[in-house]
Design a protein around this motif. Structure first.
Motif, mmCIF file in Angstrom:
data_model
loop_
_atom_site.group_PDB
_atom_site.id
_atom_site.type_symbol
_atom_site.label_atom_id
_atom_site.label_comp_id
_atom_site.label_asym_id
_atom_site.label_seq_id
_atom_site.Cartn_x
_atom_site.Cartn_y
_atom_site.Cartn_z
ATOM 1 N N LEU A 148 47.227 43.127 44.277
ATOM 2 C CA LEU A 148 47.152 42.740 45.680
ATOM 3 C C LEU A 148 48.489 43.077 46.352
ATOM 4 O O LEU A 148 49.544 42.939 45.732
ATOM 5 N N PRO B 206 51.384 41.956 48.319
ATOM 6 C CA PRO B 206 51.868 40.603 48.635
ATOM 7 C C PRO B 206 51.930 40.380 50.144
ATOM 8 O O PRO B 206 52.354 41.265 50.887
ATOM 9 N N THR C 14 52.551 34.196 51.695
ATOM 10 C CA THR C 14 52.774 33.731 50.320
ATOM 11 C C THR C 14 54.233 33.308 50.110
ATOM 12 O O THR C 14 54.558 32.576 49.169
ATOM 13 N N ASP D 74 53.982 31.274 36.917
ATOM 14 C CA ASP D 74 53.323 31.927 38.054
ATOM 15 C C ASP D 74 51.987 32.438 37.531
ATOM 16 O O ASP D 74 51.936 33.428 36.803
ATOM 17 N N GLY E 144 48.526 34.266 37.825
ATOM 18 C CA GLY E 144 47.953 35.344 38.647
ATOM 19 C C GLY E 144 49.071 36.066 39.368
ATOM 20 O O GLY E 144 49.083 36.191 40.580
ATOM 21 N N THR E 145 50.013 36.569 38.581
ATOM 22 C CA THR E 145 51.274 37.087 39.156
ATOM 23 C C THR E 145 51.100 38.387 39.943
ATOM 24 O O THR E 145 51.890 38.692 40.824
ATOM 25 N N ILE F 170 55.885 36.455 43.320
ATOM 26 C CA ILE F 170 56.337 35.053 43.326
ATOM 27 C C ILE F 170 57.338 34.812 42.185
ATOM 28 O O ILE F 170 58.404 34.230 42.396
ATOM 29 N N VAL G 297 45.435 38.053 34.173
ATOM 30 C CA VAL G 297 44.349 38.486 33.302
ATOM 31 C C VAL G 297 44.300 40.020 33.261
ATOM 32 O O VAL G 297 43.683 40.600 32.370
ATOM 33 N N SER G 298 44.986 40.646 34.222
ATOM 34 C CA SER G 298 44.965 42.113 34.319
ATOM 35 C C SER G 298 46.218 42.711 33.677
ATOM 36 O O SER G 298 47.340 42.466 34.130
ATOM 37 N N SER H 39 46.615 36.566 30.047
ATOM 38 C CA SER H 39 45.767 35.420 29.675
ATOM 39 C C SER H 39 44.756 35.165 30.780
ATOM 40 O O SER H 39 45.053 35.320 31.965
ATOM 41 N N ASP H 40 43.544 34.759 30.356
ATOM 42 C CA ASP H 40 42.542 34.303 31.316
ATOM 43 C C ASP H 40 42.900 32.851 31.635
ATOM 44 O O ASP H 40 42.697 31.964 30.800
ATOM 45 N N ASN I 42 48.767 31.846 43.478
ATOM 46 C CA ASN I 42 48.023 32.342 44.637
ATOM 47 C C ASN I 42 46.732 32.922 44.072
ATOM 48 O O ASN I 42 46.664 34.096 43.732
ATOM 49 N N PRO I 43 45.723 32.076 43.910
ATOM 50 C CA PRO I 43 44.508 32.530 43.202
ATOM 51 C C PRO I 43 43.571 33.309 44.124
ATOM 52 O O PRO I 43 43.743 33.305 45.340
ATOM 53 N N HIS J 205 39.053 41.519 41.891
ATOM 54 C CA HIS J 205 39.330 40.330 41.071
ATOM 55 C C HIS J 205 40.531 39.534 41.589
ATOM 56 O O HIS J 205 40.762 38.412 41.170
ATOM 57 N N ALA J 206 41.304 40.137 42.503
ATOM 58 C CA ALA J 206 42.443 39.408 43.087
ATOM 59 C C ALA J 206 42.023 38.600 44.311
ATOM 60 O O ALA J 206 42.765 37.737 44.776
ATOM 61 N N ARG K 154 38.641 25.669 38.876
ATOM 62 C CA ARG K 154 39.011 25.826 37.458
ATOM 63 C C ARG K 154 40.495 25.480 37.260
ATOM 64 O O ARG K 154 40.860 24.817 36.289
HETATM 65 C C1 LIG Z 1 45.512 36.764 45.122
HETATM 66 S S1 LIG Z 1 46.153 37.693 43.777
HETATM 67 C C2 LIG Z 1 47.834 37.119 43.809
HETATM 68 C C3 LIG Z 1 48.848 38.139 43.341
HETATM 69 C C4 LIG Z 1 50.304 37.719 43.573
HETATM 70 N N1 LIG Z 1 50.590 36.468 42.911
HETATM 71 C C5 LIG Z 1 50.586 37.598 45.062
HETATM 72 O O1 LIG Z 1 50.668 36.443 45.535
HETATM 73 O O2 LIG Z 1 50.730 38.608 45.738
HETATM 74 C C6 LIG Z 1 45.416 36.875 42.394
HETATM 75 C C7 LIG Z 1 45.857 37.341 41.027
HETATM 76 O O3 LIG Z 1 45.223 36.507 40.045
HETATM 77 C C8 LIG Z 1 44.818 37.300 38.952
HETATM 78 N N2 LIG Z 1 43.693 36.621 38.316
HETATM 79 C C9 LIG Z 1 42.404 36.547 38.727
HETATM 80 N N3 LIG Z 1 41.676 35.827 37.863
HETATM 81 C C10 LIG Z 1 42.518 35.416 36.873
HETATM 82 C C11 LIG Z 1 42.350 34.653 35.675
HETATM 83 N N4 LIG Z 1 41.175 34.153 35.339
HETATM 84 N N5 LIG Z 1 43.430 34.448 34.898
HETATM 85 C C12 LIG Z 1 44.649 34.950 35.230
HETATM 86 N N6 LIG Z 1 44.858 35.696 36.360
HETATM 87 C C13 LIG Z 1 43.812 35.927 37.151
HETATM 88 C C14 LIG Z 1 44.435 38.638 39.570
HETATM 89 O O4 LIG Z 1 44.487 39.671 38.603
HETATM 90 C C15 LIG Z 1 45.490 38.768 40.682
HETATM 91 O O5 LIG Z 1 46.621 39.461 40.212
#
Ligand SMILES: C[S@@+](CC[C@H](N)C(=O)[O-])C[C@H]1O[C@@H](n2cnc3c(N)ncnc32)[C@H](O)[C@@H]1O
Length: 293
Positions: free
Chosen positions: A96, A98, A102, A127, A129-130, A135, A153-154, A179-180, A198-199, A221-222, A235
């Motif tokens: 994504l 940024p 955020t 952090d 979902g980095t 962040i 997760v990616s 990690s998921d 930031n999910p 997925h972001a 979750r």
């Molecule tokens: C909205 S983006 C935020 C990216 C960054 N933190 C930012 O604020 O610009 C959400 C991030 O969460 C990750 N993500 C989505 N589902 C996830 C999961 N189940 N476990 C870990 N990360 C996940 C995505 O790959 C994506 O990088």
């Protein structure tokens, strides 16, 4: 673009006009960002070099950039860069781009750590979902003593985040983990004082209405938070207590209309002693800060 001799100013004026006619957002700024990138300079350079003639090679690279922008691709993916917290970051379609709002999340974490955190508590900070690492990197720069764990997760996103940490000289302060959510953390892991995230929080209906430049280019997925946008948030609220220490905080970004639902979910959970909602720079409810019992 007609075949003729071009200077920086002439080219900027022509492109601005062309972008306007084709409804490209922020036409002048986009033209400047793309031209500065082709010349490997910043935008100020353009203003100091309006009369600089353009070389054939530069023109052809610029033409290619304009074509991509016209097709809807965000300027940040064309240039491969975006600033966050005044720090340079590389971005690609794996992550994504940024957003400025955020930064409110980063401010909330800093405020909590500096003014509210029990002095007996120490780091680490997670952090979740980095993405690009935005962040985690901003926090590592602001809190030199902090141990930070960046999770996604990616795998491609994590690789980019790692490169960005190196670019900003904080790669030794951040651990990267694929990690998921929290599944990669066994009960034996040290607990976190802060989990910042930031999910993905865009609902299915909102996703369909997103501008094509977001919907067709940024990673789904972001963004995709399921039918009502709250799948990942639910979750997180359910699972984060297992990795947070007592009096530690969850600091989480949310969508513009989600504060009420998120507050209700926090109240229904038995795990938090208090919570508050923090507004972004546009006055929109944007961040949840919930303190664990
Ligand atoms: C909205 S983006 C935020 C990216 C960054 N933190 C930012 O604020 O610009 C959400 C991030 O969460 C990750 N993500 C989505 N589902 C996830 C999961 N189940 N476990 C870990 N990360 C996940 C995505 O790959 C994506 O990088």
């Amino acid at each position: 673009m007609p075949e003729e001799s071009w200077t920086v100013l002439k080219l900027l004026d022509w492109t601005t006009d062309y972008f306007k006619k084709n409804n490209v957002a922020e036409p002048r700024a986009s033209a400047e960002v793309l031209l500065a990138n082709v010349l490997s300079q910043d935008r100020l350079f353009l203003y100091l070099n309006f009369d600089r003639p353009m070389e054939a090679q530069e023109l052809s690279a610029y033409r290619a950039s304009i074509k991509r922008r016209l097709a809807g691709e965000p300027s940040q993916y064309i240039t491969g860069t975006q600033e966050f917290w005044s720090l340079p970051l590389r971005v690609s379609p794996d992550v994504l781009i940024p957003r400025p709002e955020t930064e409110v999340l980063v401010e909330a974490v800093l405020d909590f750590v500096r003014h509210e955190l029990d002095s007996e508590l120490n780091y680490p900070i997670m952090d979740l979902g980095t993405g690009s690492g935005a962040i985690a990197i901003a926090l590592a720069r602001e809190l030199p003593e902090a141990e930070i764990v960046a999770v996604d997760v990616s795998m491609p996103a994590l690789k980019l985040a790692q490169n960005n940490a190196h670019l900003n000289q904080v790669d030794r302060k951040i651990h990267f983990l694929c990690s998921d959510m929290f599944s990669g953390f066994s009960p034996g892991w040290q607990k976190f004082t802060v989990v910042v995230t930031n999910p993905p929080y865009v609902s299915q209906a909102e996703f369909a209405e997103l501008p094509p430049e977001i919907r067709d280019y940024e990673p789904r997925h972001a963004l995709d938070g399921g039918v009502d946008g709250l799948s990942a948030i639910r979750r997180i609220l359910r699972e984060v207590p297992a990795v947070l220490c007592r009096k530690g905080a969850l600091v989480m970004e949310m969508g513009a209309d989600q504060a009420e639902s998120v507050s209700a979910l926090v109240r229904d959970s038995q795990h938090y002693q208090s919570h508050r909602i923090i507004k972004d720079y546009s006055g929109i409810d944007r961040v949840l800060l919930a303190v664990k019992k």
